[in-house]
Design a protein around this motif. Structure first.
Motif, mmCIF file in Angstrom:
data_model
loop_
_atom_site.group_PDB
_atom_site.id
_atom_site.type_symbol
_atom_site.label_atom_id
_atom_site.label_comp_id
_atom_site.label_asym_id
_atom_site.label_seq_id
_atom_site.Cartn_x
_atom_site.Cartn_y
_atom_site.Cartn_z
ATOM 1 N N ARG A 154 -4.959 4.683 -13.625
ATOM 2 C CA ARG A 154 -5.853 3.542 -13.871
ATOM 3 C C ARG A 154 -5.103 2.228 -13.700
ATOM 4 O O ARG A 154 -5.640 1.260 -13.161
ATOM 5 C CB ARG A 154 -6.448 3.625 -15.275
ATOM 6 N N ARG A 171 0.832 -1.213 0.000
ATOM 7 C CA ARG A 171 0.000 0.000 0.000
ATOM 8 C C ARG A 171 0.860 1.254 0.000
ATOM 9 O O ARG A 171 0.575 2.222 -0.705
ATOM 10 C CB ARG A 171 -0.937 -0.002 1.200
ATOM 11 N N ARG A 224 1.736 -7.919 -9.207
ATOM 12 C CA ARG A 224 0.911 -6.816 -8.723
ATOM 13 C C ARG A 224 1.621 -5.483 -8.809
ATOM 14 O O ARG A 224 1.014 -4.471 -9.060
ATOM 15 C CB ARG A 224 0.530 -7.041 -7.264
ATOM 16 N N LEU A 252 -4.647 1.642 -9.990
ATOM 17 C CA LEU A 252 -5.927 1.271 -9.378
ATOM 18 C C LEU A 252 -6.325 -0.148 -9.793
ATOM 19 O O LEU A 252 -6.905 -0.882 -9.005
ATOM 20 C CB LEU A 252 -7.012 2.279 -9.743
ATOM 21 N N GLY A 253 -6.005 -0.524 -11.015
ATOM 22 C CA GLY A 253 -6.241 -1.902 -11.451
ATOM 23 C C GLY A 253 -5.437 -2.881 -10.629
ATOM 24 O O GLY A 253 -5.906 -3.971 -10.301
ATOM 25 N N LEU A 279 -4.599 -2.417 -7.513
ATOM 26 C CA LEU A 279 -5.273 -2.493 -6.219
ATOM 27 C C LEU A 279 -6.487 -3.410 -6.271
ATOM 28 O O LEU A 279 -6.806 -4.079 -5.296
ATOM 29 C CB LEU A 279 -5.710 -1.100 -5.760
ATOM 30 N N ARG A 280 -7.180 -3.419 -7.394
ATOM 31 C CA ARG A 280 -8.388 -4.237 -7.526
ATOM 32 C C ARG A 280 -8.075 -5.682 -7.877
ATOM 33 O O ARG A 280 -8.924 -6.551 -7.774
ATOM 34 C CB ARG A 280 -9.283 -3.655 -8.614
ATOM 35 N N SER A 281 -6.856 -5.943 -8.320
ATOM 36 C CA SER A 281 -6.464 -7.266 -8.788
ATOM 37 C C SER A 281 -6.491 -8.285 -7.656
ATOM 38 O O SER A 281 -6.172 -7.996 -6.528
ATOM 39 C CB SER A 281 -5.060 -7.195 -9.387
ATOM 40 N N LYS A 282 -6.845 -9.508 -7.991
ATOM 41 C CA LYS A 282 -6.880 -10.604 -7.016
ATOM 42 C C LYS A 282 -5.586 -11.405 -7.028
ATOM 43 O O LYS A 282 -5.418 -12.327 -6.258
ATOM 44 C CB LYS A 282 -8.046 -11.544 -7.323
#
Length: 167
Positions: free
Chosen positions: A103, A48, A119, A106-107, A109-112
């Protein structure tokens, strides 16, 4: 009693030993689970912070260039209108680039996905300084870049070299 107290004593000793061994194993597993959880929390926190620094760099550098070019455009609009399209083009290009990079982050951050290498964006390093200098020149700043002794640097030192010390 047929065998006397010996077999009974041996039985209780075996039960107590098994209980002690089970308690020790359970404690060790609990410790390992806590250690793994702390390691995971630390990795998440570091990731983070890494992403926050990346976003800061994107926003700070891009908005700085946009602000300079907007000021130039505002200044030359009446006296040298032929310079206005260039200033607006730099503002457009810089803002689009910043939005694309944001973007991307942020992608992430949203990634699993769990592998850090997948990452994480590539951290800024001295290799990116020439690109940063080009972006600053697009904004109309005069830039002289002289890089010596920057190969190879540890990641954290490379970040320090790349980042604005005042930021």
């Amino acid at each position: 009693m047929a065998g006397g107290p010996g077999p009974l004593l041996i039985g209780w000793t075996l039960i107590a030993g098994a209980w002690a061994l089970g308690t020790a194993v359970r404690g060790r597993r609990a410790y390992a689970a806590r250690a793994a959880e702390q390691l995971t929390e630390r990795a998440v926190t570091e990731e983070r912070l890494h992403i926050a620094r990346e976003l800061h760099d994107i926003v700070a550098h891009s908005l700085g260039i946009i602000a300079v070019k907007a000021a130039v455009a505002n200044h030359v609009v009446a006296t040298r209108p032929e310079e206005l399209p260039d200033a607006l083009r730099v503002i457009e290009t810089t803002s689009r680039s910043a939005l694309t990079e944001m973007r991307h982050l942020l992608g992430i951050l949203r990634s699993k996905r769990t592998a850090r290498a997948r990452r994480s964006p590539r951290p800024p390093s001295p290799d990116g300084l020439s690109r940063l200098a080009e972006r600053a020149e697009l904004a109309g700043l005069r830039v002289h870049l002289d890089i010596r002794g920057a190969d190879p640097l540890p990641e954290t030192m490379g970040l320090t070299v790349y980042r604005d010390p005042a930021g």
